[in-house]
Design an enzyme around this catalytic site. Structure first.
Site, PDB file in Angstrom:
ATOM      1  NE  ARG A  88      -4.240   0.129   2.545  1.00  0.00           N
ATOM      2  CZ  ARG A  88      -5.183  -0.792   2.601  1.00  0.00           C
ATOM      3  NH1 ARG A  88      -4.875  -2.052   2.525  1.00  0.00           N
ATOM      4  NH2 ARG A  88      -6.434  -0.438   2.703  1.00  0.00           N
ATOM      5  NE  ARG A 127     -16.297  -2.712   3.430  1.00  0.00           N
ATOM      6  CZ  ARG A 127     -15.023  -2.569   3.084  1.00  0.00           C
ATOM      7  NH1 ARG A 127     -14.605  -3.013   1.912  1.00  0.00           N
ATOM      8  NH2 ARG A 127     -14.184  -1.957   3.885  1.00  0.00           N
TER       9      ARG A 127
HETATM   10  P1  ADP Z   1      -9.725  -1.138   2.784  1.00  0.00           P
HETATM   11  O1  ADP Z   1      -8.907  -1.544   1.589  1.00  0.00           O
HETATM   12  O2  ADP Z   1     -11.179  -1.214   2.507  1.00  0.00           O
HETATM   13  O3  ADP Z   1      -9.302   0.172   3.394  1.00  0.00           O
HETATM   14  P2  ADP Z   1      -8.422  -3.109   4.509  1.00  0.00           P
HETATM   15  O4  ADP Z   1      -9.153  -4.146   5.247  1.00  0.00           O
HETATM   16  O5  ADP Z   1      -7.499  -3.543   3.425  1.00  0.00           O
HETATM   17  O6  ADP Z   1      -9.564  -2.157   3.951  1.00  0.00           O
HETATM   18  O7  ADP Z   1      -7.586  -2.204   5.522  1.00  0.00           O
HETATM   19  C1  ADP Z   1      -8.143  -1.673   6.695  1.00  0.00           C
HETATM   20  C2  ADP Z   1      -7.095  -0.903   7.484  1.00  0.00           C
HETATM   21  O8  ADP Z   1      -6.008  -1.780   7.862  1.00  0.00           O
HETATM   22  C3  ADP Z   1      -6.408   0.233   6.734  1.00  0.00           C
HETATM   23  O9  ADP Z   1      -7.131   1.423   6.788  1.00  0.00           O
HETATM   24  C4  ADP Z   1      -5.065   0.308   7.470  1.00  0.00           C
HETATM   25  O10 ADP Z   1      -5.175   0.986   8.688  1.00  0.00           O
HETATM   26  C5  ADP Z   1      -4.752  -1.129   7.780  1.00  0.00           C
HETATM   27  N1  ADP Z   1      -3.941  -1.775   6.707  1.00  0.00           N
HETATM   28  C6  ADP Z   1      -4.305  -2.832   5.922  1.00  0.00           C
HETATM   29  N2  ADP Z   1      -3.333  -3.149   5.047  1.00  0.00           N
HETATM   30  C7  ADP Z   1      -2.320  -2.273   5.269  1.00  0.00           C
HETATM   31  C8  ADP Z   1      -1.047  -2.065   4.695  1.00  0.00           C
HETATM   32  N3  ADP Z   1      -0.590  -2.845   3.694  1.00  0.00           N
HETATM   33  N4  ADP Z   1      -0.279  -1.061   5.185  1.00  0.00           N
HETATM   34  C9  ADP Z   1      -0.705  -0.294   6.185  1.00  0.00           C
HETATM   35  N5  ADP Z   1      -1.897  -0.416   6.771  1.00  0.00           N
HETATM   36  C10 ADP Z   1      -2.706  -1.402   6.341  1.00  0.00           C
END
Ligand code: ADP
Ligand code: ZN
Length: 217
Positions: A88, A127
């Protein structure tokens, strides 16, 4: 088949990852799910992550990179995997490249789900997720047969803490600032496959199948 699903919050990464998992029998690795499980269990990782997640901010790179490094070494990843929600940030993408080099794996496709920003807010606010099996629903687009109850297992449907409107805005900003640059990053590596994520989930899945199966043949 090693895949990355890229896209803003609400693009449908989780839904598509589950469909890919069912069809190709490769595990879905979602950093969001792993972090939420840690929060629920109250582990030190979970406590660390919770403050960031509740605000809609990204969890620090070192934390998620460590998680993924460990997870990709598990034997169920031998035949492939789908990364959903990782990388990300650019440092995460670079760390992933180093991890791959270490464990002698490579990426096949980075599938980018491209959805209009206005549509994202509508999707995220509606959702609902099953507390028990993780099944996903939407009050408008994919309602359960009985309100608040999972069709698959009868579990209770909940709204994620971070799916409230103010938090959604922060998550979308974080996406624009930190994650959107990865589109160009993977384009430069010739790995990016962009798919319009605006249609129904089956329609989007058809396009993913086309991308993936082309490689198999
Ligand atoms: P979405 O893609 O709908 O935001 P996720 O379930 O992928 O939902 O992520 C939810 C939260 O988890 C993010 O807002 C972040 O705080 C954390 N998160 C998930 N993946 C990462 C990542 N690769 N790096 C940093 N934070 C992450
Ligand atoms: Zn369920």
């Amino acid at each position: 088949m090693n895949l990355i699903l890229l896209g803003p919050p609400g693009a449908g990464k989780g839904t598509q990852a589950q469909m890919i998992m069912d069809r190709y029998h490769i595990p879905q690795i979602s950093t969001g799910d792993i972090l939420r499980a840690a929060v629920k269990e109250g582990t030190s990782l979970g406590k660390q992550a919770k403050t960031f997640m509740d605000r809609g901010q990204l969890v620090p790179d070192e934390v998620v990179i460590g998680l993924i490094d460990e997870r990709l070494r598990a034997s169920d990843c031998n035949a492939g995997f789908i990364l959903d929600g990782f990388p990300r940030t650019t440092p995460q993408a670079e760390a992933l490249q180093a991890i791959f080099a270490n464990i002698e794996k490579s990426m096949d496709h980075v599938i980018n789900l491209d959805v209009d920003p206005e549509e994202l807010v509508r999707r995220l606010t509606g959702r609902r997720t099953c507390n028990n099996c993780g099944g996903m629903f939407h009050i408008l687009f994919h309602p359960p047969q009985k309100e608040g109850v999972c069709d698959r297992c009868g579990g209770a449907l909940c709204q994620r803490e971070d799916d409230r409107e103010e938090t959604i805005r922060t998550r979308l900003k974080e996406y624009e600032k930190q994650t959107a640059p990865l589109i160009q990053y993977y384009q430069n590596k010739n790995l990016l496959r962009s798919i319009r994520g605006g249609g129904g989930q089956n329609q989007i899945f058809e396009q993913i199948i086309r991308v993936v199966d082309e490689k198999v043949v």
